[in-house]
Design a protein around this motif. Structure first.
Motif, mmCIF file in Angstrom:
data_model
loop_
_atom_site.group_PDB
_atom_site.id
_atom_site.type_symbol
_atom_site.label_atom_id
_atom_site.label_comp_id
_atom_site.label_asym_id
_atom_site.label_seq_id
_atom_site.Cartn_x
_atom_site.Cartn_y
_atom_site.Cartn_z
ATOM 1 N N GLY A 121 0.809 -1.208 0.000
ATOM 2 C CA GLY A 121 0.000 0.000 0.000
ATOM 3 C C GLY A 121 0.845 1.262 0.000
ATOM 4 O O GLY A 121 0.500 2.255 -0.648
ATOM 5 N N LEU A 122 1.979 1.237 0.728
ATOM 6 C CA LEU A 122 2.881 2.395 0.724
ATOM 7 C C LEU A 122 3.428 2.663 -0.679
ATOM 8 O O LEU A 122 3.511 3.804 -1.121
ATOM 9 C CB LEU A 122 4.030 2.174 1.694
ATOM 10 N N LEU A 123 3.816 1.588 -1.360
ATOM 11 C CA LEU A 123 4.343 1.765 -2.716
ATOM 12 C C LEU A 123 3.281 2.344 -3.637
ATOM 13 O O LEU A 123 3.568 3.196 -4.491
ATOM 14 C CB LEU A 123 4.838 0.423 -3.259
ATOM 15 N N HIS A 124 2.027 1.870 -3.444
ATOM 16 C CA HIS A 124 0.946 2.388 -4.281
ATOM 17 C C HIS A 124 0.726 3.875 -4.001
ATOM 18 O O HIS A 124 0.534 4.667 -4.939
ATOM 19 C CB HIS A 124 -0.336 1.601 -3.997
ATOM 20 N N VAL A 125 0.757 4.263 -2.724
ATOM 21 C CA VAL A 125 0.597 5.686 -2.377
ATOM 22 C C VAL A 125 1.676 6.519 -3.044
ATOM 23 O O VAL A 125 1.410 7.601 -3.586
ATOM 24 C CB VAL A 125 0.622 5.864 -0.843
ATOM 25 N N ARG A 126 2.921 6.042 -3.004
ATOM 26 C CA ARG A 126 4.015 6.807 -3.619
ATOM 27 C C ARG A 126 3.824 6.920 -5.128
ATOM 28 O O ARG A 126 4.090 7.988 -5.718
ATOM 29 C CB ARG A 126 5.342 6.116 -3.310
ATOM 30 N N GLU A 127 3.344 5.854 -5.760
ATOM 31 C CA GLU A 127 3.170 5.876 -7.210
ATOM 32 C C GLU A 127 2.074 6.863 -7.635
ATOM 33 O O GLU A 127 2.221 7.568 -8.632
ATOM 34 C CB GLU A 127 2.823 4.471 -7.708
ATOM 35 N N VAL A 128 0.971 6.922 -6.859
ATOM 36 C CA VAL A 128 -0.159 7.741 -7.298
ATOM 37 C C VAL A 128 -0.109 9.164 -6.753
ATOM 38 O O VAL A 128 -0.762 10.067 -7.311
ATOM 39 C CB VAL A 128 -1.501 7.072 -6.900
ATOM 40 N N LEU A 129 0.645 9.394 -5.679
ATOM 41 C CA LEU A 129 0.687 10.735 -5.086
ATOM 42 C C LEU A 129 2.087 11.328 -5.043
ATOM 43 O O LEU A 129 2.270 12.444 -4.548
ATOM 44 C CB LEU A 129 0.115 10.690 -3.657
ATOM 45 N N GLY A 130 3.076 10.576 -5.524
ATOM 46 C CA GLY A 130 4.472 11.013 -5.407
ATOM 47 C C GLY A 130 4.759 12.324 -6.095
ATOM 48 O O GLY A 130 5.522 13.157 -5.566
ATOM 49 N N GLU A 131 4.185 12.524 -7.259
ATOM 50 C CA GLU A 131 4.461 13.766 -7.986
ATOM 51 C C GLU A 131 3.837 14.972 -7.271
ATOM 52 O O GLU A 131 4.433 16.048 -7.214
ATOM 53 C CB GLU A 131 3.906 13.667 -9.411
ATOM 54 N N GLU A 132 2.645 14.775 -6.725
ATOM 55 C CA GLU A 132 1.971 15.878 -6.033
ATOM 56 C C GLU A 132 2.596 16.153 -4.668
ATOM 57 O O GLU A 132 2.632 17.301 -4.222
ATOM 58 C CB GLU A 132 0.484 15.537 -5.882
ATOM 59 N N TYR A 133 3.106 15.089 -4.010
ATOM 60 C CA TYR A 133 3.690 15.219 -2.678
ATOM 61 C C TYR A 133 5.089 14.600 -2.685
ATOM 62 O O TYR A 133 5.266 13.449 -2.284
ATOM 63 C CB TYR A 133 2.836 14.510 -1.619
ATOM 64 N N PRO A 134 6.109 15.297 -3.143
ATOM 65 C CA PRO A 134 7.467 14.730 -3.156
ATOM 66 C C PRO A 134 7.930 14.413 -1.723
ATOM 67 O O PRO A 134 7.638 15.154 -0.774
ATOM 68 C CB PRO A 134 8.314 15.856 -3.766
ATOM 69 N N GLY A 135 8.637 13.293 -1.583
ATOM 70 C CA GLY A 135 9.148 12.903 -0.272
ATOM 71 C C GLY A 135 8.074 12.430 0.678
ATOM 72 O O GLY A 135 8.269 12.408 1.906
ATOM 73 N N LEU A 136 6.901 12.032 0.121
ATOM 74 C CA LEU A 136 5.782 11.630 0.960
ATOM 75 C C LEU A 136 6.095 10.372 1.773
ATOM 76 O O LEU A 136 5.687 10.259 2.926
ATOM 77 C CB LEU A 136 4.549 11.396 0.071
ATOM 78 N N ILE A 137 6.845 9.435 1.157
ATOM 79 C CA ILE A 137 7.190 8.176 1.826
ATOM 80 C C ILE A 137 8.674 8.226 2.187
ATOM 81 O O ILE A 137 9.520 8.453 1.306
ATOM 82 C CB ILE A 137 6.914 6.966 0.914
ATOM 83 N N PRO A 138 9.041 8.026 3.439
ATOM 84 C CA PRO A 138 10.456 8.066 3.822
ATOM 85 C C PRO A 138 11.232 6.923 3.157
ATOM 86 O O PRO A 138 10.648 5.916 2.739
ATOM 87 C CB PRO A 138 10.420 7.881 5.357
ATOM 88 N N PRO A 139 12.556 7.056 3.052
ATOM 89 C CA PRO A 139 13.375 5.945 2.556
ATOM 90 C C PRO A 139 13.135 4.700 3.416
ATOM 91 O O PRO A 139 13.100 4.790 4.655
ATOM 92 C CB PRO A 139 14.803 6.463 2.694
ATOM 93 N N CYS A 140 12.978 3.535 2.787
ATOM 94 C CA CYS A 140 12.610 2.359 3.573
ATOM 95 C C CYS A 140 12.976 1.070 2.862
ATOM 96 O O CYS A 140 13.251 1.038 1.660
ATOM 97 C CB CYS A 140 11.118 2.372 3.889
ATOM 98 N N PHE A 141 12.972 -0.002 3.615
ATOM 99 C CA PHE A 141 13.121 -1.374 3.097
ATOM 100 C C PHE A 141 12.349 -2.293 4.035
ATOM 101 O O PHE A 141 11.898 -1.884 5.107
ATOM 102 C CB PHE A 141 14.586 -1.789 2.992
ATOM 103 N N VAL A 142 12.167 -3.547 3.630
ATOM 104 C CA VAL A 142 11.415 -4.493 4.452
ATOM 105 C C VAL A 142 12.247 -5.750 4.672
ATOM 106 O O VAL A 142 12.871 -6.265 3.737
ATOM 107 C CB VAL A 142 10.055 -4.844 3.805
ATOM 108 N N VAL A 143 12.328 -6.186 5.920
ATOM 109 C CA VAL A 143 12.836 -7.525 6.243
ATOM 110 C C VAL A 143 11.656 -8.459 6.044
ATOM 111 O O VAL A 143 10.667 -8.396 6.781
ATOM 112 C CB VAL A 143 13.369 -7.599 7.684
ATOM 113 N N ASP A 193 22.690 -8.324 4.913
ATOM 114 C CA ASP A 193 21.706 -7.677 4.045
ATOM 115 C C ASP A 193 21.002 -6.540 4.778
ATOM 116 O O ASP A 193 20.763 -5.462 4.216
ATOM 117 C CB ASP A 193 20.671 -8.693 3.554
ATOM 118 N N PHE A 194 20.649 -6.767 6.032
ATOM 119 C CA PHE A 194 19.971 -5.747 6.833
ATOM 120 C C PHE A 194 20.852 -4.513 7.005
ATOM 121 O O PHE A 194 20.413 -3.375 6.775
ATOM 122 C CB PHE A 194 19.600 -6.349 8.195
#
Length: 861
Positions: free
Chosen positions: A149-171, A227-228
């Motif tokens: 869901g976070l990736l989807h938010v960044r894809e659809v709102l990223g241009e309107e809200y730059p930096g909306l999602i902090p840098p991240c990764f998942v274990v 990796d972590f």
């Protein structure tokens, strides 16, 4: 020294008495002892089947530990039946063992709960440009929906809200699984729980602490650690040296979860993004260990998740040293028609609010543009956490996320950067509730409320005893079905939600995790009730009507008629399916005595094996008495005016001298007062036949008979369908019988030494469904209690024991037990007819009390 040892052995050898030749009486005694052990194993097997059936009714949540215990009991008791039958009647063990081994091999994999080894990377980067197509395809299987869901938010709102999602990764779930399986750690965790006897209300905190300690002390796989740490270094680069935290958000969810599975979020410890490697790895271990926190254990138990089906991943985000974070609900979860966005804000990271460390500000923002704050309730009026302008920006962002999610109401966690930018750290569908129609709530026959103010955090009506919880010790003693009353809606109290019928808090807000899980589970909850701890301290049982914001004294039937049961996740859960599969191999009876198919080679289930063994063991004991070379005159059919379908086994001097060739024994020639008292109670009031059965009761019997071929409605009128037998000596009597559809055993030992005297009664089974059978044993328990016994209920069985009783009183009680043995037949059919039940209970109580006064003394018997 050698000569001394030789002399010692020679001396010991001469001291061993010569073995005397075994007599027929000796052999009978050995067989009887073996038969007694067999009956113990058979009764335990039957109890286990009752527990399995009761557990499958989902009366309360259960876990894999209980499933393993039940399966182990089925296997052990059926194996004991095979072994003991071989001692009584050798020759069938090989065939039964072959059937037993096959069944054991079928259910063993269900109990291991190892799960398939997840394939995929241990760590997946989520930043733009770092996530390749292969990783994107694997992500839905290795991380929860909120990550996608976070990736989807960044894809659809990223241009309107730059930096909306902090840098991240998942274990990923594969990565956490590798950590938990290193050097057999997962097996050690499961073994500890099993050794501790499973997770119980009193043990959950101790077990949780030990499991988490074991994970902290475990080894981290080198590849996963590397990796972590590599991904952490990448986040540092993305932050360009800006100070910040590594925010760890774990989530337990069911693999292949549906849209209705919300999962449980856990927040890891606060750790500096630039901390040493060991500190960062310890923070990861700490977060993973929360899978075994008391709250997660409760959640997994209620959802019916096994270790292997409960996936766990950790989202790792680089966030600035945030002064403020919070939550936004795009609508009121209890009132969807309100056009309001709820914005909550507090100082610190998201985990701060869950431990009662910080107060929460609340803003109601209009959904329509231009968004405006309609109501604000800061915890500190002079020092609000955020201003109205920030609250409206957060509300607008949450509504944008909702729109891109297809209009599904959203729960959005956010962080406010030092520069004023809002970042999203989690967004997922809201957990919604549904209020009762106010017009449907009765106004008459309702007492004045004890409390009449509060916020409905989760809808529903429920009644139960009030339990105020302030500490872990209070939590250990929390009763099933109690009303949980606490000062704050703390995350800690989630560990009680599988037992609590409802929740009341002095402080709390709709966005708290406790409120969310209450809605998910369908548990009524009323928050922000002033002084509820003081006002409910001595309230006893209350009725909580969360929809109306009211708490009433006692149980209020007009309101409780509106109650909706809590959500039952178990019927479709992995734990339930495992027990259901085991039950299919344990409970059905596919072979019947007195049919050509009743052979060891035809056994298909553990019940078949145990039932076959029981039939052959009983036959072996009766055949023993008819063989002159063994114990003539020991086993005879009972005669009392006519031949009865009862056989009596003389353990020691219970019969008068009789001709060895006579296969019957007259009642008058039995020298056993306990037997005569029991027989007197069985016959003094003749059984009038089965009670009139209502349509529902008859359909229940037909259904049970269809599900279990052993229950044939055509045999309802049979007086005794199988051999029923007494074991007798001068002062001892045991009755083992099957009357109609239920099993009864009664045991009495009465002699001159009062301290050695004891009576035991047990009844179980029946023709109707398990609910009616449970009502019947409660009916019987009430009568036993009125007659001076202390009954113990176990699902559809009741057991009562009385000790240290004098002979005449013991004989009177035995006559009552004999009466109940006969007159409780087929009562399970009428348990839904309250009027008929009440009339039958009054009549039976009258008869039993008369027996207590009129049973002949031991001299008369």
């Amino acid at each position: 020294m050698l000569e001394w040892l030789k002399a010692l052995f020679r001396r010991e050898k001469t001291q061993v008495p010569a073995a005397r030749e075994r007599t027929p009486d000796d052999e009978f005694a050995v067989k009887h002892q073996t038969f007694h052990l067999f009956l113990t194993a058979w009764n335990s097997f039957q109890d286990t089947l009752s527990t399995i059936e009761y557990t499958l009714c989902c009366v309360r949540p259960f876990g894999m530990c209980q499933v393993r215990a039940l399966a182990t009991s089925v296997v052990t008791r059926s194996f004991q039946c095979i072994q003991l039958l071989d001692r009584l009647a050798p020759g069938r063990k090989a065939v039964l063992r072959e059937k037993f081994t096959h069944l054991q091999e079928v259910i063993s994999p269900l109990l291991e709960d190892d799960g398939a080894c997840l394939i995929g990377p241990s760590v997946i980067p989520l930043d733009e440009g770092a996530l390749d197509e292969g990783q994107r395809r694997l992500l839905p299987q290795l991380a929860d929906r909120a990550v996608s869901g976070l990736l989807h938010v960044r894809e659809v709102l990223g241009e309107e809200y730059p930096g909306l999602i902090p840098p991240c990764f998942v274990v990923t779930a594969a990565g956490t699984q590798r950590i938990l399986r290193t050097r057999g750690l997962q097996e050690e965790l499961s073994g500890y729980v099993q050794k501790a006897g499973g997770i119980t209300p009193r043990s959950i905190y101790k077990i949780s602490a030990q499991l988490r300690r074991m994970i902290h002390e475990g080894l981290m796989p080198v590849a996963v650690a590397q990796d972590f740490l590599a991904q952490v270094r990448r986040l540092r680069v993305a932050m360009q040296g800006e100070p910040g935290h590594l925010l760890l958000r774990g989530r337990v969810w069911q693999e292949g979860d549906s849209e209705t599975d919300h999962g449980l979020v856990v927040w890891g410890p606060e750790v500096d993004l630039y901390a040493p490697d060991d500190e960062l790895l310890n923070a990861l271990r700490h977060t993973i260990s929360l899978k075994y926190g008391a709250q997660c254990l409760m959640y997994r138990r209620y959802r019916g998740l096994t270790d292997s089906s409960a996936a766990f991943c950790v989202l790792c985000m680089a966030v600035p040293h945030a002064r403020v974070s919070g939550l936004a609900h795009t609508m009121n979860p209890m009132r969807a028609t309100q056009a309001i966005v709820h914005v909550y804000a507090w100082r610190g990271l998201p985990a701060a609010v869950e431990q009662d460390r910080v107060p929460v500000d609340e803003f109601h923002v209009l959904r329509r543009k231009p968004h405006a704050v309609r109501l604000s309730t800061p915890a500190d009026i002079g020092n609000p956490v955020i201003g109205d302008d920030v609250a409206t920006r957060i509300a607008a962002l949450a509504l944008a996320v909702e729109e891109k999610a297809g209009g599904i109401p959203q729960s959005m966690h956010w962080i406010l950067r030092p520069d004023g930018q809002v970042c999203i750290i989690m967004a997922r569908p809201m957990v919604l509730g549904e209020l009762l129609d106010p017009e449907a709530v009765p106004r008459e026959d309702v007492p004045a409320p004890l409390l009449n103010w509060g916020i409905t955090a989760s809808a529903g009506v429920v009644s139960g005893p009030v339990k105020i919880v302030r500490s872990e010790q209070d939590a250990k003693n929390f009763p099933d079905g109690g009303i949980l009353v606490v000062a704050q809606d703390s995350y800690a109290w989630l560990s009680l939600l599988d037992r609590a019928a409802g929740v009341i808090t002095e402080k709390g807000f709709l966005g708290s995790r406790l409120a969310s899980v209450c809605r998910e589970f369908g548990k009524p909850a009323l928050f922000n009730v002033p002084d509820c701890l003081e006002k409910l301290a001595d309230a006893g049982t209350v009725t909580l009507c969360a929809d109306m914001g009211m708490v009433y004294p006692g149980a209020v039937p007009p309101l409780l008629e509106l109650a909706r049961p809590p959500r039952d996740f178990l019927p479709h859960s992995p734990v339930y399916q495992a027990l259901q599969t085991i039950a299919a191999k344990a409970a059905p009876l596919t072979i019947m005595p007195d049919t050509p198919e009743f052979k060891a080679a035809n056994c298909q289930t553990f019940h078949d094996i145990a039932r076959y063994s029981h039939e052959k063991a009983v036959s072996a004991m009766f055949e023993l008495g008819s063989a002159r070379q063994h114990a003539p005159q020991r086993v005879k059919q009972l005669f009392d005016g006519t031949l009865k379908q009862f056989w009596v086994i003389d353990l020691e001097n219970a019969f008068e001298a009789a001709a060895a060739s006579d296969p019957t024994i007259d009642v008058s020639r039995i020298q056993c007062p306990p037997f005569h008292a029991l027989w007197y109670g069985m016959n003094v009031h003749p059984w009038q036949g089965p009670p009139p059965v209502d349509n529902k009761g008859f359909m229940s019997i037909l259904y049970e008979a269809t599900a279990n071929p052993h229950l044939d409605p055509a045999t309802q009128s049979a007086y005794f369908s199988e051999k029923n037998y007494f074991l007798l000596s001068r002062g001892y009597c045991s009755l083992y019988s099957r009357f109609g559809f239920h099993f009864v055993s009664t045991e009495g030992r009465l002699g001159p030494h009062k301290s050695n005297n004891a009576l035991v009664f047990q009844l179980r089974g029946g023709a109707a469904n398990v609910e009616r059978r449970i009502m019947r044993v409660r009916f019987v328990a009430d009568i036993l209690w009125e007659c001076g016994l202390e009954p113990v209920l176990l699902h559809d069985s009741v057991r009562a024991r009385v000790a240290n009783i004098d002979v005449d009183n013991g004989l009177a009680v035995l006559s009552v037990l004999g009466y109940l043995t006969i007159h409780t037949r087929q009562l399970d059919m009428i348990m839904a007819d309250k009027r008929q039940v009440l009339a039958r209970k009054e009549a039976m109580l009258r008869d039993c009390k008369e027996l207590l006064l009129t049973t002949p003394s031991h001299e008369q018997l």
